[in-house]
Design an enzyme around this catalytic site. Structure first.
Site, short mmCIF file in Angstrom:
data_model
loop_
_atom_site.label_atom_id
_atom_site.label_comp_id
_atom_site.label_asym_id
_atom_site.label_seq_id
_atom_site.Cartn_x
_atom_site.Cartn_y
_atom_site.Cartn_z
N CYS A 121 0.49 -1.83 0.16
CA CYS A 121 0.15 0.29 -0.07
C CYS A 121 1.12 1.51 0.32
O CYS A 121 0.65 2.43 0.14
CB CYS A 121 -0.73 0.22 1.35
SG CYS A 121 -1.98 -1.15 0.87
N ALA A 122 2.14 1.48 0.06
CA ALA A 122 2.93 2.12 0.27
C ALA A 122 3.88 2.70 -0.87
O ALA A 122 4.49 3.46 -1.44
CB ALA A 122 4.25 1.91 1.28
#
EC number: 2.3.1.233
Length: 374
Positions: free
Chosen positions: A138-139
């Site tokens: 998700c980063a």
């Protein structure tokens, strides 16, 4: 200076509501001793709808990792080009104006990367550089923005294309019965996003500074257990509380830039869950309304991994943007535990129109090729 233009976003046509998710959980896990807890956690996410690339009946089956990865490749090739084309149109550029493609995805695997196929199929120049990022989860949305910023800083006349393609539903594992896994079954959705970072001109966020921070000794809090059946997602119960140690990193980055992280005009952050947004509001001392774009993404699409940040930014554009010079923070959070952060000011194309009109597309393509050959 590099400008992040309006993102284009697309979600699949198959929709599952929270009510349908809860009913599926009740039906499939009737005897699970922690079912009431799992149902309560799913309800607390606030995710009302999610979009998935296959009908739910197909999603619940597990034909094997090989077949699932074939679905990933087929759906990516079918859906990504249209999203890219809209992003190029919004940035007023052609495929041949792009110098680097940064492709992020953690839900399928291809080699060569989808970037090679895109270059061949969409008319990008054969010298276009490729940066596929597969393991930041998700980063990666925030990381892609930062790598595009870095590239355009190194090559000021260059343009970067960011593509995020996430089919989280293809990672569903029917044998994973922990509470964290049941929660994830009601949290994650599928989505595709693309955006251009222009080296010169454009309307959007003029990127000024970026940074990264990893919370020490947390690499096992969000991770994949890779098995013959595919990617098994592991989510530690401590993850929702990570904004307390990450908020100081956001404040420090802003402070290095002479800004106060508690007093900015817009905030575009990864919405992994509602507590992330609630805690950011608390620890940054920011009105919860400031995170409305990220919360809307979570509510309507669920956690679409690396595409969340771009969709939240798209919602800011759809609201009409902000005033010239407005200051903002963008951040993606993911495995590591890692934060990828950037700061920028809003600019409109009119302000830099003189620059843009001085460089025709033909001349820009010539500059672009010289950059690639450097």
């Amino acid at each position: 200076m590099a400008t992040l233009c309006r993102p284009s976003v697309s979600v699949p046509e198959h929709v599952i509501t929270m009510e349908e998710t809860l009913e599926l959980a009740r039906r499939r896990h009737t005897d699970h001793p922690q079912l009431p807890l799992a149902l309560r956690l799913i309800e607390n996410t606030g995710v009302r709808t999610r979009h998935i690339v296959q009908p739910i009946e197909d999603t619940l089956e597990h034909p094997g990792f090989e077949d699932r990865n074939k679905v990933y490749e087929r759906e990516a090739k079918s859906r990504v080009p249209a999203v890219i084309q809209r992003a190029l149109d919004d940035a007023e550029l052609l495929a041949t104006d792009i110098d680097v493609i940064i492709y992020v995805s953690c839900t399928g695997f291809m080699m060569p990367s989808l970037t090679a196929w895109l270059i061949n199929e969409m008319g990008f120049d054969s010298t276009t550089r490729q940066i596929p990022i597969a393991q930041l989860g998700c980063a990666a949305g925030g990381a892609a923005i930062n790598r595009a910023h870095d590239f355009c800083t190194a090559y000021p006349e260059a343009n970067a294309l960011i593509v995020a393609c996430e089919f989280c539903s293809l990672c569903y594992q029917p044998t994973d019965l922990g509470v964290g896994s049941l929660l994830c079954n009601g949290l994650f959705g599928d989505g595709i996003a693309a955006a251009v970072v222009r080296g010169r001109g454009g309307t959007g966020v003029r990127l000024e500074r970026n940074g990264s921070y990893l919370i020490p000794k947390t690499e096992d809090w969000i991770m994949y257990d890779v098995k013959a059946t595919g990617f098994h997602f592991l989510l530690d119960k401590r993850v929702p509380a990570t904004m307390e140690p990450l908020a100081p990193a956001l404040k420090e980055l802003a402070g290095e830039h002479g800004w106060d992280a508690s007093d900015l005009d817009f905030y575009i952050v990864h919405a992994g869950g509602p507590r992330i947004l609630d805690d950011l509001s608390t620890f940054l001392e920011v009105d919860p309304h400031a995170f409305r774009f990220s919360r809307a993404t979570l509510t309507e699409y669920g956690n679409i991994a690396s595409a969340v940040v771009l969709d939240a930014l798209r919602r800011l554009f759809d609201e009409g943007g902000v005033e010239e010079g407005a200051r903002g923070l963008l951040a993606g959070f993911g495995p590591g535990i890692t934060a990828e952060m950037s700061l920028g000011c809003w600019q409109t194309a009119d302000v830099r129109r003189g620059i843009r009109q001085d460089v025709t597309r033909t001349a820009a393509r010539g500059v672009s090729r010289r950059v690639r050959q450097a």
